[in-house]
Structures are given as structure tokens and as C-alpha cells.
Design a protein around this motif. Structure first.
Motif, PDB file in Angstrom:
ATOM      1  N   LEU A 152       0.828  -1.206   0.000  1.00 36.30           N
ATOM      2  CA  LEU A 152       0.000   0.000   0.000  1.00 36.30           C
ATOM      3  C   LEU A 152       0.864   1.259   0.000  1.00 36.30           C
ATOM      4  CD1 LEU A 152      -2.833  -0.990   2.508  1.00 36.30           C
ATOM      5  CD2 LEU A 152      -3.043  -0.723   0.026  1.00 36.30           C
ATOM      6  N   ILE A 153       1.916   1.259   0.796  1.00 37.27           N
ATOM      7  CA  ILE A 153       2.824   2.410   0.826  1.00 37.27           C
ATOM      8  C   ILE A 153       3.498   2.576  -0.530  1.00 37.27           C
ATOM      9  CG2 ILE A 153       4.974   3.299   1.802  1.00 37.27           C
ATOM     10  CD1 ILE A 153       2.627   3.661   3.667  1.00 37.27           C
ATOM     11  N   ARG A 154       3.923   1.472  -1.127  1.00 37.50           N
ATOM     12  CA  ARG A 154       4.624   1.527  -2.405  1.00 37.50           C
ATOM     13  C   ARG A 154       3.712   2.030  -3.524  1.00 37.50           C
ATOM     14  NH1 ARG A 154       7.760  -2.721  -1.934  1.00 37.50           N
ATOM     15  NH2 ARG A 154       6.039  -4.171  -2.206  1.00 37.50           N
ATOM     16  N   MET A 155       2.445   1.642  -3.498  1.00 35.28           N
ATOM     17  CA  MET A 155       1.501   2.034  -4.553  1.00 35.28           C
ATOM     18  C   MET A 155       0.985   3.459  -4.395  1.00 35.28           C
ATOM     19  SD  MET A 155      -0.839  -1.426  -4.790  1.00 35.28           S
ATOM     20  CE  MET A 155      -1.866  -0.781  -6.130  1.00 35.28           C
ATOM     21  N   SER A 156       1.150   4.028  -3.211  1.00 37.49           N
ATOM     22  CA  SER A 156       0.507   5.309  -2.906  1.00 37.49           C
ATOM     23  C   SER A 156       1.387   6.501  -3.270  1.00 37.49           C
ATOM     24  CB  SER A 156       0.163   5.374  -1.418  1.00 37.49           C
ATOM     25  OG  SER A 156       1.346   5.361  -0.629  1.00 37.49           O
ATOM     26  N   ALA A 157       0.748   7.651  -3.288  1.00 38.45           N
ATOM     27  CA  ALA A 157       1.422   8.924  -3.533  1.00 38.45           C
ATOM     28  C   ALA A 157       0.885   9.941  -2.526  1.00 38.45           C
ATOM     29  CB  ALA A 157       1.160   9.403  -4.957  1.00 38.45           C
ATOM     30  N   VAL A 167      -2.408   8.471  -0.940  1.00 38.65           N
ATOM     31  CA  VAL A 167      -3.588   8.013  -1.658  1.00 38.65           C
ATOM     32  C   VAL A 167      -3.200   7.035  -2.758  1.00 38.65           C
ATOM     33  CG1 VAL A 167      -3.519   9.943  -3.280  1.00 38.65           C
ATOM     34  CG2 VAL A 167      -5.688   8.794  -2.832  1.00 38.65           C
ATOM     35  N   VAL A 168      -4.044   6.023  -2.936  1.00 36.27           N
ATOM     36  CA  VAL A 168      -3.916   5.100  -4.065  1.00 36.27           C
ATOM     37  C   VAL A 168      -5.118   5.351  -4.962  1.00 36.27           C
ATOM     38  CG1 VAL A 168      -3.706   2.704  -4.801  1.00 36.27           C
ATOM     39  CG2 VAL A 168      -2.830   3.387  -2.557  1.00 36.27           C
ATOM     40  N   SER A 169      -4.858   5.850  -6.155  1.00 33.58           N
ATOM     41  CA  SER A 169      -5.955   6.215  -7.054  1.00 33.58           C
ATOM     42  C   SER A 169      -5.661   5.702  -8.467  1.00 33.58           C
ATOM     43  CB  SER A 169      -6.128   7.731  -7.073  1.00 33.58           C
ATOM     44  OG  SER A 169      -7.165   8.117  -7.934  1.00 33.58           O
ATOM     45  N   GLY A 206     -13.243   7.248  -5.801  1.00 37.22           N
ATOM     46  CA  GLY A 206     -12.115   7.224  -6.730  1.00 37.22           C
ATOM     47  C   GLY A 206     -10.755   7.013  -6.103  1.00 37.22           C
ATOM     48  N   ALA A 207     -10.679   6.724  -4.790  1.00 43.20           N
ATOM     49  CA  ALA A 207      -9.358   6.567  -4.186  1.00 43.20           C
ATOM     50  C   ALA A 207      -9.422   5.788  -2.881  1.00 43.20           C
ATOM     51  CB  ALA A 207      -8.730   7.930  -3.937  1.00 43.20           C
TER      52      ALA A 207
END
Length: 228
Positions: A152-157, A167-169, A206-207
């Protein structure tokens, strides 16, 4: 316009790109269309101009492991172009996508001709190796929930306008997360529900919002320390 000047990877290349344009192909792919498949003998490099693709490997037992999802501005296929070995992964378009397809010989010629492009390629390969090293460590050290936290941390911005949140969107499907960390969809659903109940994450339109990324990072650090 079909020109390499549209490809972010070649920005500031410092060489005349026109002579390479006519040696590339430009193609649009439909949603769910396979771009390259396992064991394909092709060695072209694909530069995504728009759209999104998924990169995955499939075991002999049929289990799929998602390696990455790529969007416009990214590229794939460079490994086969470099070592001339058959494709090791499947790449499928998740949406309608437009790509510049560059033959391996053209790709290597361009890389050798431009120190800027060569440096970008080396940095890209280094980043991918570091990410793979991190994933291998996580699968060796972490249990399911900590692998999920790390993914989750890796995919998020960072979330725009909200300090400290990420956020992961768009929000990831549970079966996609499961394929990324090597578990069942039901296990991901259970862990996400627990995080939501703790106020660590929340789903908005959306996120998927990580309201307390520091909590996940602290848990990851604790798990890494505990393994020593």
C-alpha cells in the motif's frame, strides 16, 4: 504526430531524434488486448504514450503474480532488447492504449548515441532492481498483513492538499492486491477491513486514502526489527 519527441523518456536526449522516428512503429491497443506474452521471441521496446497496462507472470500451476501496472510515460520490454532472451512476463492493456514500438537495434543505437538516455535507462533498471530486492525481502520476512502494508505504501502517492496523508488512485481491486503480494483475495479484504476499522485507511470516491501512513511504516519497521 508520430514522433519520439512525444515520448517522455527521450526528453532532452541531446540528439536528432528524427532519424529514429521512421524506424519505429506506432500502434493502438484495445482494452484487454495482449501486447506481449510469455516466451514471445520478440525483442521490441514499448513506450506507453497513453493508457495503462499490467505486467504479470504466471506459474505452471496457473497462479498469476502481478509485477507492475504502467501508465503513459513509462516503457517495458527493454530486458529482451538488451539480452535477446524470450519474454519472461505477460503484458496486457488494461485500457485503450497507444504505444511507440521500437526495434531492439534502434533502441540500443539510440541509448549508445545519447548519454542522457543511457543515464535514464541505467537509473530505471537500478530502480526496478531495488524494488525487486525489497519485494523479495518482504516475502521472506513479512507475514501477509505486513506485505500488504508495504504494498500500500509503495503504490501510494502524497495526497494533494492534505499533509501527511497518502492516496492510491484509483482504489485497487482486492484480487489485484492479492496477486501482488501472493495471497487470497479474502485475506486482503479482511486486512483492509481491519485497517479501516482502526482509522488507518478510508475509501473515498475514486481513491483509497491512507490517513495514517506513519502507522503502517511503524508496523513495517517493527516487523523488520523483530526478524533480526
Amino acid at each position: 504526430m508520430q514522433t519520439l519527441a512525444r515520448v517522455p523518456f527521450f526528453k532532452d536526449a541531446g540528439i536528432d531524434l528524427d532519424r529514429f522516428d521512421r524506424r519505429c512503429a506506432w500502434r493502438k491497443f484495445d482494452e484487454n488486448e495482449i501486447v506481449v506474452d510469455f516466451e514471445d521471441p520478440s525483442t521490441d521496446v514499448y513506450f506507453l504514450l497513453s493508457g495503462e497496462v499490467r505486467v504479470l507472470i504466471r506459474t505452471q500451476a496457473g497462479k498469476e503474480i502481478i509485477l507492475a501496472e504502467m501508465r503513459g510515460g513509462q516503457f517495458f520490454g527493454e530486458l529482451a532488447a538488451i539480452d535477446d532472451v524470450r519474454r519472461s512476463a505477460n503484458v496486457t492493456a488494461l485500457t485503450r492504449a497507444e504505444m511507440c514500438i521500437m526495434p531492439a537495434g534502434v533502441f540500443k543505437e539510440l541509448v549508445f548515441a545519447s548519454p542522457v538516455v543511457c543515464d535514464k535507462l541505467l537509473r530505471q533498471l537500478t530502480a526496478r532492481i531495488r524494488e525487486l530486492n525489497a519485494r523479495i525481502t518482504e516475502h521472506s520476512v513479512f507475514d501477509l498483513k505486513h506485505r500488504l502494508y508495504a504494498e500500500l505504501i509503495r503504490m501510494s502517492a502524497p495526497r494533494m492538499g492534505v499533509a501527511g496523508e497518502r492516496v492510491v488512485s484509483p482504489p485497487p481491486f482486492h484480487h489485484v492486491l492479492a496477486a501482488r503480494i501472493g495471497c487470497r483475495r479474502e485475506q486482503v479484504t479482511r486486512e483492509l477491513s481491519a485497517l479501516s476499522g482502526q482509522g488507518v485507511i478510508a475509501k473515498t470516491r475514486g481513491a483509497l486514502v491512507i490517513r495514517q501512513p506513519q502507522v503502517l511504516e511503524h508496523r513495517i519497521a517493527e516487523a523488520m526489527q523483530a526478524d533480526r
